[in-house]
Write an enzyme that holds these catalytic residues in place. Structure first.
Site, mmCIF file in Angstrom:
data_model
loop_
_atom_site.group_PDB
_atom_site.id
_atom_site.type_symbol
_atom_site.label_atom_id
_atom_site.label_comp_id
_atom_site.label_asym_id
_atom_site.label_seq_id
_atom_site.Cartn_x
_atom_site.Cartn_y
_atom_site.Cartn_z
ATOM 1 N N GLU A 113 3.223 -36.001 -7.205
ATOM 2 C CA GLU A 113 3.030 -35.295 -7.897
ATOM 3 C C GLU A 113 3.558 -36.312 -8.865
ATOM 4 O O GLU A 113 4.121 -36.220 -10.346
ATOM 5 C CB GLU A 113 3.187 -33.994 -8.604
ATOM 6 C CG GLU A 113 1.979 -32.828 -8.356
ATOM 7 C CD GLU A 113 1.355 -33.106 -8.514
ATOM 8 O OE1 GLU A 113 0.727 -33.542 -9.842
ATOM 9 O OE2 GLU A 113 -0.068 -32.596 -8.083
ATOM 10 N N SER A 454 -5.345 31.418 1.973
ATOM 11 C CA SER A 454 -4.843 32.406 2.913
ATOM 12 C C SER A 454 -3.338 31.729 2.571
ATOM 13 O O SER A 454 -2.284 32.736 2.532
ATOM 14 C CB SER A 454 -5.380 32.809 4.270
ATOM 15 O OG SER A 454 -6.484 33.628 4.172
#
Length: 766
Positions: A113, A454
């Site tokens: 680059e 329950s």
């Protein structure tokens, strides 16, 4: 001599010829005007250019932005034992220091680059000129790029200022100006670090660490030369050079990067030759895919929702600010929970599949198919109603669609959560069937509300105990019919006659006795108030069937409420997040320092209830627990009407855990005794506790439920609830000292009938 004669002739003509004088004057005026226009034009052009540069400079980030750049970074979620369990992000980004980037990767970047990176001051003038010439020759101004790493960093870091998607001279000038600022502000090493943490590599990965994890399932500092070159190759075009989707293109570009490294003398010829012959190898593991099948995703999605609620208060962006969030979950607890659930579902799903018959439930299938089709992206994205109707008709008759809907609708789902009773820390959370877990799916621990059956009864008995009644107090088990609004309601489960104690009633889950307790000694308004005080936030109906669990609750809130029994009557708020830090380690909120708790039940009452619920495990409806776990434990089973929901909420002196099993469509039910809480849910609880307490990484001491000073063991008359005399039908049991009754003065000829009927199923008015 000739030139002189020409000038003399022109001079003579000028004075003698009037027209010649006019013509000459006119030419002089034009020449003067041209010069003036040129000068003025040049000045204007210069002023315009200066103004344009000033304008562009106003659109650049201020120096403070350069000194404190806000790079988007994923929020990391950590377990209490230090493991990274999830990340939240819009862009998958994990920051890494330059010291943790291998030299080969840095060299590959520079060779590809920006070879003059260490020599230029942000802009490479020679490279710009060369690229300009090549672009002019090719008649394509965007063919050849000339951006330095600093210019690319400018674009990546400040796209909101530079409008990086725009391809124009203005953008290039802005990039160059910002690049110069960056070079003035940062060192070369800092520039490389910022660049590598911001650049996009594809597959949702921003930054080198995220890219390394995504493509190679490793950290950046573990990357090899070839892997480094493969990632740098992606920078030119992440889609075109994707090693997964375009392996040939990736290899060519990778080898070009390696060639650049050879030219720049970063690698030798031998290394180059060996590297270019290596095949393209990846181990793709995108963060999205990790989340989808992550065993922690139910919990972390709950954490995400809690963080979102705090975002406005603290002003953070959950997906961009790189927060570090430390949670209460322990991955070892979670793994044991997952194993316990999977082990139970392995055979349990088969049991249900052998029972369920879609031919008898065509209406349920039709509505599930309708819901499924309308939630598909294909249907929702249809251009118009005609197209939607066409898609709908096609899908509703598609065998694959029908089979998929059947499978999803009849998948046994689970909600299982574990908490520390003292701190409220959530240690494990399984919010879905581990075999069908999906990202952002329904969390059955926090997002469903179902009848607890329950398992709600302990709140009824707790009111009675807290008001001074002993577990030995006898309640009539005679058949019961209650007129409610002109309609008769006869609860099922019990009603065999005689009296039984509250202790036995809760152990065997006798419905009639629970309802009579609410009618006679535990008023419903008190029951509702206590349940809310203990952590149940859902609305509860003030109806007698509430004693049998007719209200709806989430597994998290009822589990939290049961923790109050284990924690000596002190309610502690559930905690999932311990600490939130910003990306720099500054503490935003330290929740571990804040304990939201209050005493809602006397210590004695909490102990008595715990002692009563040990009977459920030892001799009652949850004896299946003892197949797996043998330390002190207490809890309560629950089964909703028609075996739709199976529950078990249990606790040791250290941890409370709640388990729910059922289906997302409540019309689908287990339809048989195997769907009772004691058979479906309690074994998961027992397995989990077995795995946890036998884990060699922990050393949990054996703890017991200790009787506090305000409780005494006495002989209680079943008939009157007073201290028994020699003729009383009595039991030796516990009572709160402050409610110590006087001695019974009656002479009894009563024989206790221990016959009772066990049924978890709550009954509603006919």
């Amino acid at each position: 001599m000739i030139k002189k004669n020409n000038k003399q002739n022109e001079l003579d003509r000028y004075f003698k010829d009037k027209n010649f004088r006019k013509k000459t004057a006119k030419q002089e005026r034009k020449k003067s005007l041209g010069v003036s226009l040129f000068i003025y034009g040049s000045v204007i052009a210069i002023l315009f250019f200066v103004g344009y540069i000033i304008y562009l400079s106003q659109t650049l980030p201020p120096l403070t932005e350069l000194e404190n750049p806000k790079i988007e970074e994923a929020t990391k979620i950590f377990s209490d034992n230090g493991e990274l369990i999830d990340k939240f992000y819009l862009k998958n980004r994990t920051k890494v220091s330059i010291e943790n980037v291998p030299p080969d990767l840095i060299n590959a970047l520079i060779a590809t680059e920006d070879r003059k990176f260490y020599d230029h001051w942000g802009v490479d003038v020679q490279r710009i000129f060369q690229a300009f010439v090549k672009n002019i020759i090719s008649f394509n101004l965007s063919k050849e790029g000339a951006s330095t790493i600093s210019q690319q960093l400018a674009r990546n870091m400040y796209f909101q200022y530079l409008n990086s998607k725009e391809i124009s001279i203005s953008r290039k000038i802005r990039e160059a100006m910002t690049a110069v600022q960056i070079e003035k502000t940062y060192t070369k090493q800092e520039i490389l670090a910022y660049y590598l943490n911001t650049v996009y590599f594809g597959k949702g990965a921003y930054g080198i660490e995220a890219a390394a994890q995504t493509f190679f399932d490793k950290s950046a500092n573990e990357l090899t030369l070839v892997e480094s070159a493969t990632l740098i190759a992606l920078l030119k075009s992440p889609s075109n050079y994707d090693p997964v989707d375009n392996p040939e293109n990736s290899k060519k570009r990778r080898n070009l990067v390696l060639s650049g490294m050879l030219d720049a003398k970063y690698i030798t010829k031998d290394v180059y030759e060996a590297a270019i012959n290596e095949p393209v190898k990846v181990s793709l593991k995108t963060a999205e895919e990790q989340r989808e099948f992550n065993e922690y995703s139910d919990f972390t999605e709950y954490v995400r929702q809690l963080l979102q609620q705090r975002a406005e208060k603290y002003g953070f962006d959950l997906y961009r600010d790189g927060l570090k969030v430390y949670t209460t979950l322990d991955t070892r607890f979670q793994n044991h929970a997952e194993d316990a659930v999977k082990e139970q579902l392995k055979s349990y799903q088969k049991s249900f599949n052998s029972f369920w018959n879609w031919k008898s439930h065509k209406d349920i299938l039709t509505s599930n198919i309708d819901k499924y089709i309308k939630q598909t992206e294909r249907y929702k994205k249809a251009a118009n109603d005609t197209e939607k109707k066409k898609i709908y008709e096609e899908m509703k008759n598609n065998k694959d669609v029908i089979d998929s809907v059947k499978r999803l609708a009849t998948t046994v789902q689970v909600g299982f959560v574990v908490m520390d009773v003292k701190t409220g820390y959530i240690r494990a959370m399984v919010g879905s069937n581990p075999n069908t877990r999906v990202k952002y799916g329904l969390n059955r621990v926090t997002q469903i509300k179902r009848q607890p059956g329950s398992s709600f009864k302990p709140f009824v008995y707790a009111v009675a105990v807290n008001d001074g009644y002993s577990p030995a107090y006898g309640i009539s088990n005679d058949p019961l019919t209650v007129n409610i609004g002109g309609r008769n309601w006869t609860p099922k489960g019990g009603g065999t006659g005689g009296k039984i104690t509250m202790r036995e009633a809760i152990a065997r889950s006798v419905n009639v006795v629970a309802v009579r307790t609410a009618m006679e000694i535990a008023p419903l308004d008190k029951v509702i108030n206590l349940a809310h005080e203990m952590g149940i936030k859902s609305e509860l109906p003030n109806v007698l069937s509430l004693a049998l669990g007719a209200g709806e609750v989430t597994p998290l809130e009822i589990t939290n409420a049961f923790g109050t029994f284990a924690n000596e009557g002190i309610w502690v708020e559930p905690v999932a997040i311990l600490r939130i830090e910003d990306r720099n380690g500054k503490v935003i909120e330290d929740i571990s320092m804040v304990s939201n708790h209050k005493e809602v039940l006397s210590e004695g009452a909490a102990y008595i209830m715990s002692d009563m619920m040990t009977e459920v495990v030892e001799n009652g409806t949850a004896t299946s627990v003892r197949q797996f776990f043998h330390r002190p434990a207490a809890g309560k089973t629950g089964t909703s009407q028609n075996y739709t929901d199976a529950w078990f909420i249990g606790f040791t002196p250290q941890f409370v855990a709640g388990c729910w099993l059922g289906f997302d469509d409540a019309r689908i039910n287990f339809g048989g005794g195997y769907g009772q809480g004691g058979k479906a849910a309690a074994p998961i609880w027992g397995r989990f506790m077995k795995y946890l307490y036998s884990d060699e990484e922990f050393d949990f001491p054996v703890e017991y439920f200790l009787m506090p000073n305000d409780v005494e063991e006495v002989s209680i008359c079943m008939e009157t609830g007073l201290l028994a005399n020699s003729s009383c039908p009595s039991f030796t049991d516990l009572i709160l000292k402050k409610y110590m009754p006087r001695k019974c003065m009656m002479t009894h000829a009563y024989q206790y009938d221990s016959t009772s009927f066990s049924n978890d199923e709550p009954s509603k008015p006919d």
